[in-house]
Design a protein around this motif. Structure first.
Motif, short mmCIF file in Angstrom:
data_model
loop_
_atom_site.label_atom_id
_atom_site.label_comp_id
_atom_site.label_asym_id
_atom_site.label_seq_id
_atom_site.Cartn_x
_atom_site.Cartn_y
_atom_site.Cartn_z
N LYS A 76 -30.26 -7.83 -5.78
CA LYS A 76 -28.86 -8.58 -6.45
C LYS A 76 -28.17 -7.58 -6.44
O LYS A 76 -26.39 -8.26 -6.22
N VAL A 77 -27.72 -6.07 -7.03
CA VAL A 77 -27.03 -5.07 -6.98
C VAL A 77 -26.12 -5.37 -6.24
O VAL A 77 -25.26 -4.72 -6.23
N PHE A 78 -27.24 -4.42 -4.88
CA PHE A 78 -26.28 -3.88 -3.42
C PHE A 78 -25.35 -5.79 -3.30
O PHE A 78 -24.40 -4.94 -2.46
N CYS A 79 -25.84 -6.69 -3.45
CA CYS A 79 -25.22 -8.28 -2.42
C CYS A 79 -24.05 -8.33 -3.64
O CYS A 79 -22.22 -8.81 -3.14
N THR A 80 -24.01 -7.35 -5.13
CA THR A 80 -23.16 -7.69 -5.43
C THR A 80 -21.95 -6.83 -5.50
O THR A 80 -21.08 -7.01 -5.04
N ALA A 81 -22.03 -5.66 -4.74
CA ALA A 81 -21.44 -4.28 -4.91
C ALA A 81 -20.38 -4.57 -3.84
O ALA A 81 -19.33 -3.85 -3.11
N LEU A 82 -21.51 -5.70 -2.24
CA LEU A 82 -21.24 -5.61 -0.67
C LEU A 82 -19.64 -6.11 -0.89
O LEU A 82 -18.64 -6.57 -0.51
N ILE A 83 -19.79 -7.80 -2.11
CA ILE A 83 -19.25 -8.84 -2.23
C ILE A 83 -17.71 -8.39 -2.61
O ILE A 83 -16.59 -8.71 -2.51
N LEU A 84 -17.44 -7.60 -3.65
CA LEU A 84 -16.85 -6.20 -4.47
C LEU A 84 -15.88 -5.66 -3.38
O LEU A 84 -14.83 -5.59 -3.38
N PHE A 85 -16.79 -5.19 -3.00
CA PHE A 85 -16.09 -3.56 -1.15
C PHE A 85 -15.22 -4.72 -0.67
O PHE A 85 -14.20 -4.13 -0.20
N ILE A 86 -16.15 -6.67 -0.06
CA ILE A 86 -15.37 -6.77 1.11
C ILE A 86 -13.83 -6.85 0.41
O ILE A 86 -12.73 -7.28 0.58
N PHE A 87 -14.16 -7.41 -0.68
CA PHE A 87 -12.28 -8.40 -1.20
C PHE A 87 -11.78 -7.33 -1.36
O PHE A 87 -10.34 -7.83 -1.44
N VAL A 91 -11.15 -4.86 0.11
CA VAL A 91 -10.74 -4.29 1.77
C VAL A 91 -9.24 -5.36 1.76
O VAL A 91 -8.63 -5.29 2.19
N VAL A 92 -9.98 -7.12 1.30
CA VAL A 92 -8.78 -7.74 1.82
C VAL A 92 -7.86 -8.04 0.97
O VAL A 92 -6.75 -7.66 1.84
N ILE A 93 -7.23 -7.63 -0.25
CA ILE A 93 -7.24 -7.49 -1.14
C ILE A 93 -5.58 -6.17 -0.88
O ILE A 93 -4.07 -6.08 -0.07
N TYR A 128 -5.55 -4.77 2.28
CA TYR A 128 -5.33 -5.04 3.57
C TYR A 128 -3.64 -6.38 3.52
O TYR A 128 -2.55 -5.67 4.06
N TYR A 129 -3.70 -7.30 3.00
CA TYR A 129 -2.43 -7.82 2.54
C TYR A 129 -1.52 -7.57 1.64
O TYR A 129 -0.43 -7.37 1.70
N ALA A 130 -2.23 -6.36 0.79
CA ALA A 130 -0.96 -5.75 -0.15
C ALA A 130 0.05 -5.04 0.29
O ALA A 130 1.36 -4.06 1.16
N ARG A 131 -0.64 -3.62 1.46
CA ARG A 131 -0.14 -2.80 2.12
C ARG A 131 0.71 -3.93 3.52
O ARG A 131 1.64 -2.96 3.96
N LYS A 132 0.65 -4.37 3.93
CA LYS A 132 0.95 -5.57 5.09
C LYS A 132 2.55 -6.22 4.49
O LYS A 132 3.66 -6.07 4.68
N LYS A 133 2.43 -6.18 3.16
CA LYS A 133 3.49 -7.22 2.04
C LYS A 133 4.73 -5.99 1.76
O LYS A 133 5.88 -6.24 1.46
N CYS A 134 3.83 -5.21 1.04
CA CYS A 134 4.37 -4.27 0.87
C CYS A 134 4.23 -2.55 1.62
O CYS A 134 3.85 -1.35 1.06
N PRO A 135 5.45 -2.28 2.60
CA PRO A 135 5.36 -1.13 2.84
C PRO A 135 6.22 0.14 2.33
O PRO A 135 6.25 -0.78 2.15
N SER A 136 5.00 0.99 2.86
CA SER A 136 5.67 2.34 1.95
C SER A 136 6.76 2.49 2.66
O SER A 136 7.96 2.27 3.37
N PRO A 137 7.87 3.73 1.59
CA PRO A 137 9.27 4.08 1.92
C PRO A 137 10.22 4.66 3.55
O PRO A 137 8.60 5.10 2.82
N PRO A 138 10.43 4.12 3.63
CA PRO A 138 10.37 5.32 4.66
C PRO A 138 10.36 7.09 4.90
O PRO A 138 10.99 7.29 3.15
N THR A 139 10.16 8.44 4.99
CA THR A 139 10.46 9.06 4.62
C THR A 139 11.80 9.84 5.37
O THR A 139 11.94 9.10 6.44
N SER A 140 11.88 10.89 4.37
CA SER A 140 12.90 11.92 5.01
C SER A 140 12.84 12.38 5.78
O SER A 140 12.03 13.17 6.32
#
Length: 646
Positions: A127-138, A140-142, A144-156
């Motif tokens: 049960k603990v393993f399955c819970t941790a796996l679900i949270l990890f996948i969740f 990773v998904v968040i 991925y989409y956060a980085r896609k929508k908010c790109p890092s500022p350009p470097t000088s």
């Protein structure tokens, strides 16, 4: 049944099981539990109790004992055929199995812990393993989409920036600044707001989009309708501050110069008293004077220089003086400067609007009702008038040696001092423009000049600094139109009310104190950039001294002879005062000066002398000094935009 019969040999397992059945039947008859009436439940309970008994008889459980408080007498269950003494069932309906759950101290009687169910442990781990796996996948998904929508500022890219900075410097040309300078002087400076509006139009025409006026209603001390006077009582002669005698012809010829020779925020009125020479007004000077005479309500003859004016005036006020005649000793001035017959203007305001000390003069602010900032009647005079009052001959220069002015020890001078000025509220304007950065938009590099001046006092240096900053904006905006942007945000400022105590810069900084204190990286000052034509004089805060030295040498790369780098850490004068002393912002300033190597020459910039309109172009007819100041200053400025240590 005795409580200590556990040493009696145990009966066979079959006999024990039959005894359990019997005990359970009797307990059910006593308790009448509806949950134990069925045969299946009875059998299940007996099996659980029997299994527990078998576990308790395994090796390692030989010292098992029951608490006396929970043992029950089961005499009605004794039988000659069944020896139940070693069994001693619990009073719980479900026997020892439930006893272990109800009594937390029960397990303490074991020499080792009872083994846990392997099956339960497996399911818990799963049960603990399955819970941790679900949270990890969740997660990773968040991510991925956060980085896609908010790109890092350009470097000088510093190599690319260096090339761009050189291109910007090439766009700064002397002829452009000269044209801007002359255009600014053509505008009649009747009101601070009018000249501020003209500067705003100039900056906007260069492409600076975010530029606006910031107005403040502040308390100013303006000259009166007639000039202040000094009268020598022994002869009855009346003098204007410049040293010329009071008469109608002189007044009409130099009326504006006479009127503006005054100390803003001085006490008003008339004082007749003995004149006392206090030299530079140091503590040692005052101790020496007070040892030989009573100075109460007398008038001090004070030299400007060596230490801040307001500090010296505070010492004189504490000593009991009633008035002060302030002058500049010719021996403290460069040889190329001839100001002996010139009076000047000073401000006794330490900074900002005197009616709102420590906070901004915005709508709703509480106003202090102040007519003056000192009890002393203070009047600036020329060195010529100072010589007249102490009865010295005009020529105090013997060949190459200058003799400092000093009153003779014999004789007393009684004078009458008349001071008139008007305190009123007026509107001053700051011009503020922004060029937003791309990498660190919330970090600001401020470049400041000022645009106010009293009549001809202070000369036309305000136009020089405004022309330089406008040329810089022009060069930057040419690169912005091609897609370039600075790393940090640039804030361009033209301050109003500088002559009265840096009022414009103080009020704006007090209004935005928290933001500026956290976000301003550096302040670059353009206060009076061309004061002479002999030496380039850089001044910088300790943290910017290396940067200022590198910027000074940058302009000399292609020249055959360059002056050595000598960056001073002396207090910078002008509108950078609040940023340095109240916000802790590092600052730098470059200016051409005629520097005299004398300790007495410091703090002479507190005096504003009347300067002809042609003075600036006489010092720099080709505006090459302006171009040098602009390029050196802008090299330091652009370095601040990418400086990683601030």
């Amino acid at each position: 049944m005795g409580e200590n019969e556990s040493s009696v040999p145990s009966p066979s397992q079959q006999d024990k099981k039959m005894a359990y059945h019997k005990v359970n039947a009797d307990q059910r008859a006593q308790g009448h539990s509806p949950y134990l009436d069925s045969d299946e439940l009875q059998a299940t309970a007996l099996e659980l109790e029997w299994d527990m008994e078998k576990e308790l008889e395994e090796p390692g459980f030989d010292h098992f004992r029951l608490d006396g408080a929970v043992q029950h007498q089961l005499g009605n269950l004794q039988s000659p055929d069944l020896d139940l003494q070693p069994i001693q069932p619990s009073s719980s309906p479900k026997g020892r199995f439930q006893r272990l759950q109800e009594d937390p101290d029960y397990i303490s009687h074991y020499t080792r812990q009872a083994p846990k169910s392997n099956r339960c442990s497996f399911f818990q781990i799963l049960k603990v393993f399955c819970t941790a796996l679900i949270l990890f996948i969740f997660g990773v998904v968040i991510g991925y989409y956060a980085r896609k929508k908010c790109p890092s500022p350009p470097t000088s890219q510093e190599p690319n920036n260096l090339h761009i900075y050189r291109e910007i410097l090439k766009e700064i040309k002397a002829e452009n600044m000269q044209r801007m300078y002359r255009d600014l002087l053509q505008f009649p400076r009747e009101d601070d707001v009018d000249i501020a509006m003209k500067i705003l139009v100039h900056w906007s025409s260069q492409g600076l989009e975010d530029v606006h006026l910031v107005n403040y209603s502040v308390l100013l001390d303006l000259p009166g309708s007639s000039a202040n006077t000094v009268t020598l009582k022994t002869s009855g002669e009346c003098f204007y501050p410049s040293g010329q005698q009071c008469n109608r012809e002189t007044k009409m010829l130099h009326s504006q110069d006479f009127v503006y020779s005054y100390a803003a925020y001085s006490a008003k009125g008339t004082l007749e008293a003995e004149l006392v020479d206090v030299q530079y007004g140091t503590v040692e000077d005052l101790i020496r004077i007070q040892a030989i005479t009573n100075v109460t309500k007398k008038i001090a003859l004070l030299k400007l220089g060596q230490s801040p004016l307001l500090y010296k005036l505070s010492l004189l006020e504490d000593a009991g003086f009633g008035g002060v005649l302030l002058y500049v000793d010719p021996c403290d001035l460069p040889k190329t400067t001839d100001l002996a017959d010139k009076a000047f203007m000073v401000s006794l305001n330490s900074g900002g609007d005197p009616s709102t000390p420590g906070y901004a003069s915005i709508d709703g602010s509480y106003r202090h009702n102040l007519l003056n900032l000192t009890t002393l009647l203070v009047q600036p005079i020329s060195a010529v008038l100072a010589k007249t009052l102490i009865s010295l001959p005009e020529d105090t220069v013997q060949k190459d040696r200058c003799i400092p002015l000093q009153m003779p020890a014999t004789g007393k001078k009684i004078i009458s001092l008349n001071i008139q000025s008007v305190t009123t509220y007026k509107t001053i304007s700051n011009v503020i423009g922004y060029l937003k950065g791309t990498v660190f938009p919330d970090r600001y590099v401020v470049i400041g000049s000022h645009h106010d001046s009293l009549n001809t006092y202070g000369g036309q240096e305000w136009a020089s600094s405004t022309a330089i900053i406008t040329a810089f904006i022009q060069a930057l905006m040419l690169k912005v139109k091609r897609g370039w942007r600075p790393d940090r945000t640039i804030v361009f400022c033209s301050w109003g009310g500088t002559s009265f105590g840096n009022i414009g810069s103080y009020e704006w900084a007090e209004d935005l104190k928290r933001v500026l204190q956290q976000n301003v990286v550096a302040y670059v000052s353009l206060h009076n950039p061309v004061r002479g034509n002999s030496t380039l004089h850089p001044v910088a805060s300790p943290s910017l001294q290396q940067l200022a030295a590198e910027s000074q040498s940058f302009n000399c790369v292609e020249k055959t002879k360059c002056p050595g780098s000598n960056v001073s850490s002396v207090q910078i004068q002008g509108d950078s005062d609040y940023f340095i002393n109240h916000l802790g912002v590092p600052a730098t300033q470059f200016s051409y000066e005629d520097i005299k190597t004398s300790e007495n020459s410091s703090f002479l910039s507190e005096a504003l002398f009347p300067v002809p309109a042609t003075k600036t172009e006489e010092l720099d007819p080709s505006f090459s000094l302006h171009e040098t100041i602009a390029k050196v200053m802008k090299q330091a400025f652009l370095s601040c935009l990418q400086w990683r240590h601030v």
